[in-house]
Design a protein around this motif. Structure first.
Motif, PDB file in Angstrom:
ATOM      1  N   GLU A  36       0.836  -1.198   0.000  1.00  0.00           N
ATOM      2  CA  GLU A  36       0.000   0.000   0.000  1.00  0.00           C
ATOM      3  C   GLU A  36       0.873   1.251   0.000  1.00  0.00           C
ATOM      4  O   GLU A  36       1.812   1.381   0.791  1.00  0.00           O
ATOM      5  CB  GLU A  36      -0.924   0.004   1.212  1.00  0.00           C
ATOM      6  N   TYR A  37       0.547   2.170  -0.885  1.00  0.00           N
ATOM      7  CA  TYR A  37       1.324   3.405  -1.049  1.00  0.00           C
ATOM      8  C   TYR A  37       1.366   4.215   0.243  1.00  0.00           C
ATOM      9  O   TYR A  37       2.364   4.868   0.543  1.00  0.00           O
ATOM     10  CB  TYR A  37       0.695   4.222  -2.179  1.00  0.00           C
ATOM     11  N   ASP A  38       0.309   4.136   1.019  1.00  0.00           N
ATOM     12  CA  ASP A  38       0.213   4.925   2.247  1.00  0.00           C
ATOM     13  C   ASP A  38       1.357   4.622   3.212  1.00  0.00           C
ATOM     14  O   ASP A  38       1.835   5.504   3.935  1.00  0.00           O
ATOM     15  CB  ASP A  38      -1.138   4.660   2.925  1.00  0.00           C
ATOM     16  N   LEU A  39       1.823   3.370   3.236  1.00  0.00           N
ATOM     17  CA  LEU A  39       2.926   2.995   4.123  1.00  0.00           C
ATOM     18  C   LEU A  39       4.171   3.814   3.807  1.00  0.00           C
ATOM     19  O   LEU A  39       4.880   4.267   4.712  1.00  0.00           O
ATOM     20  CB  LEU A  39       3.229   1.495   3.978  1.00  0.00           C
ATOM     21  N   TYR A  40       4.448   4.015   2.530  1.00  0.00           N
ATOM     22  CA  TYR A  40       5.638   4.746   2.122  1.00  0.00           C
ATOM     23  C   TYR A  40       5.460   6.256   2.285  1.00  0.00           C
ATOM     24  O   TYR A  40       6.419   6.958   2.604  1.00  0.00           O
ATOM     25  CB  TYR A  40       5.990   4.389   0.682  1.00  0.00           C
ATOM     26  N   VAL A  41       4.247   6.751   2.062  1.00  0.00           N
ATOM     27  CA  VAL A  41       3.994   8.186   2.230  1.00  0.00           C
ATOM     28  C   VAL A  41       4.226   8.605   3.675  1.00  0.00           C
ATOM     29  O   VAL A  41       4.837   9.641   3.961  1.00  0.00           O
ATOM     30  CB  VAL A  41       2.552   8.545   1.807  1.00  0.00           C
ATOM     31  N   ARG A  42       3.756   7.775   4.614  1.00  0.00           N
ATOM     32  CA  ARG A  42       3.898   8.114   6.036  1.00  0.00           C
ATOM     33  C   ARG A  42       5.355   8.095   6.491  1.00  0.00           C
ATOM     34  O   ARG A  42       5.697   8.687   7.506  1.00  0.00           O
ATOM     35  CB  ARG A  42       3.085   7.136   6.896  1.00  0.00           C
ATOM     36  N   LYS A  44       8.180   8.596   4.231  1.00  0.00           N
ATOM     37  CA  LYS A  44       8.970   8.916   3.043  1.00  0.00           C
ATOM     38  C   LYS A  44      10.386   9.377   3.397  1.00  0.00           C
ATOM     39  O   LYS A  44      11.318   9.174   2.616  1.00  0.00           O
ATOM     40  CB  LYS A  44       8.269   9.965   2.186  1.00  0.00           C
ATOM     41  N   THR A  54       3.549   4.025  -8.691  1.00  0.00           N
ATOM     42  CA  THR A  54       2.238   3.728  -8.113  1.00  0.00           C
ATOM     43  C   THR A  54       1.238   3.302  -9.182  1.00  0.00           C
ATOM     44  O   THR A  54       1.428   3.567 -10.379  1.00  0.00           O
ATOM     45  CB  THR A  54       1.672   4.955  -7.380  1.00  0.00           C
ATOM     46  N   SER A  56      -3.313   1.945  -9.350  1.00  0.00           N
ATOM     47  CA  SER A  56      -4.566   1.712  -8.621  1.00  0.00           C
ATOM     48  C   SER A  56      -4.833   0.227  -8.505  1.00  0.00           C
ATOM     49  O   SER A  56      -4.798  -0.501  -9.502  1.00  0.00           O
ATOM     50  CB  SER A  56      -5.740   2.395  -9.324  1.00  0.00           C
ATOM     51  N   LYS A  61      -7.748   1.414  -4.379  1.00  0.00           N
ATOM     52  CA  LYS A  61      -6.682   1.656  -3.396  1.00  0.00           C
ATOM     53  C   LYS A  61      -5.357   1.864  -4.114  1.00  0.00           C
ATOM     54  O   LYS A  61      -4.992   1.112  -5.022  1.00  0.00           O
ATOM     55  CB  LYS A  61      -6.580   0.479  -2.434  1.00  0.00           C
TER      56      LYS A  61
END
Length: 356
Positions: A36-42, A44, A54, A56, A61
């Protein structure tokens, strides 16, 4: 050496690294190609590069081709008193729009001083396995953070000081300290520190705070353990090695191989990453960038083999074996009684009446 031979060399290196980590009780870890991209955004700031591929996924998601393995391991590690998860991996990661072959290990959980020292030992052994001359440069983020805090630096000045230390820019570092002579003397000594136990001994008088002295004690114990294992000459203190103060909390290190201009190994203790994920674990690990081995291998791409050993057939098996063993320390070896047609070599060793 053909492209296929270069890749085969890298794969052999990764295979040897996996064997090393297994011998120390590390278990294999396999992750999905996607996360999940969110893991890396949090997280970075923890990543080497922020260029993430990235797409979809199901239900819209946002997913990412994995640019990192560590975050997934920490996220999924079990937490309990006395429990330590030791895993190794060999994965292709996707960074700067490139596929990169990477091997390494992570040790996550209720870590002891031995767990931390063992991870550093395995980093040295990893360089040893890859062959050739090497060095592991070691620093300590806890020590640097404590010194910068004692100097009274705010967050912005801390970042500037860290940049000066990384670049060994003593001119700007002194300017940053202003009229604070004590701060300059300490940071100047840290910047100049380079070597083994004797360099740490010379630096110790400048490190007066409790946290600084605790870090010195940890480094002394670590250098002592590496000396006992016979790696004293392969390790040196160098406080230009650093990582993000927001994630890394203890010893950090980078490994270099002769013939490769960039660090081929990087790692350290990153207790603050689990904390940012709401976990109580401590963690240390490192990655070996196996793709960089191509740079060293390509230097010798015009040769099929490093050393050709020629013997006349009358030389004893023991003598040929000794010569092959010695030559293998410097690369690949081919033993023959006559120069093989269609093959090339860098060096030749003749035994008995063998013809060159």
């Amino acid at each position: 050496m053909t492209t296929d031979q270069i890749w085969a060399s890298e794969e052999r290196a990764v295979f040897a690294l996996r064997g090393l980590y297994r011998r120390y009780g590390y278990a294999p870890y396999k992750m999905s190609q996607f996360e999940e991209y969110d893991l890396y955004v949090r997280n970075k700031d923890f990543l080497i590069s922020d260029k993430i591929i990235t797409f979809s996924g199901e239900g819209g998601k946002l997913m990412a081709l994995k640019p990192d393995v560590t975050l997934s391991i920490v996220k999924n590690a079990p937490e309990a008193p006395g429990v330590v998860q030791k895993v190794y991996y060999s994965e292709n990661v996707y960074r700067d729009y490139r596929e990169i072959m990477q091997a390494g290990l992570e040790c996550v959980g209720d870590l002891t001083p031995y767990d931390i020292a063992e991870a550093v030992l395995l980093a040295v052994k990893s360089l040893d396995i890859l062959g050739g001359r090497y060095v592991l440069d070691i620093s300590h983020m806890g020590l640097l953070a404590a010194v910068l805090e004692r100097c009274g630096f705010d967050e912005e000045k801390q970042k500037q000081a860290m940049a000066c230390l990384r670049q060994k820019n003593t001119h700007d570092l002194k300017t940053l300290c202003g009229d604070d002579q004590a701060a300059w003397e300490t940071l100047g000594a840290i910047s100049a520190c380079r070597g083994g136990a004797e360099a740490l001994e010379a630096l110790s008088p400048y490190l007066t705070g409790e946290a600084e002295q605790a870090a010195v004690a940890e480094l002394k114990a670590l250098l002592g353990m590496l000396k006992e294992r016979g790696y004293e000459d392969c390790v040196r203190l160098d406080f230009s090695v650093s990582n993000d103060l927001g994630y890394y909390s203890g010893v950090v290190f980078r490994g270099y191989l002769e013939g490769i201009p960039a660090s081929i190994l990087s790692g350290g203790q990153y207790d603050k990453l689990p904390r940012k994920m709401g976990r109580k674990s401590r963690a240390i690990g490192f990655a070996v960038y196996a793709d960089l081995l191509q740079e060293r291998n390509q230097e010798d791409s015009s040769f099929d083999v490093d050393t050709l050993i020629l013997h006349d057939g009358t030389v004893s098996l023991s003598e040929v074996n000794r010569a092959a063993k010695a030559a293998s320390k410097n690369g690949s070896v081919l033993v023959a009684t006559t120069p093989p047609k269609g093959r090339s070599w860098k060096n030749v060793v003749t035994l008995g009446g063998g013809e060159q």
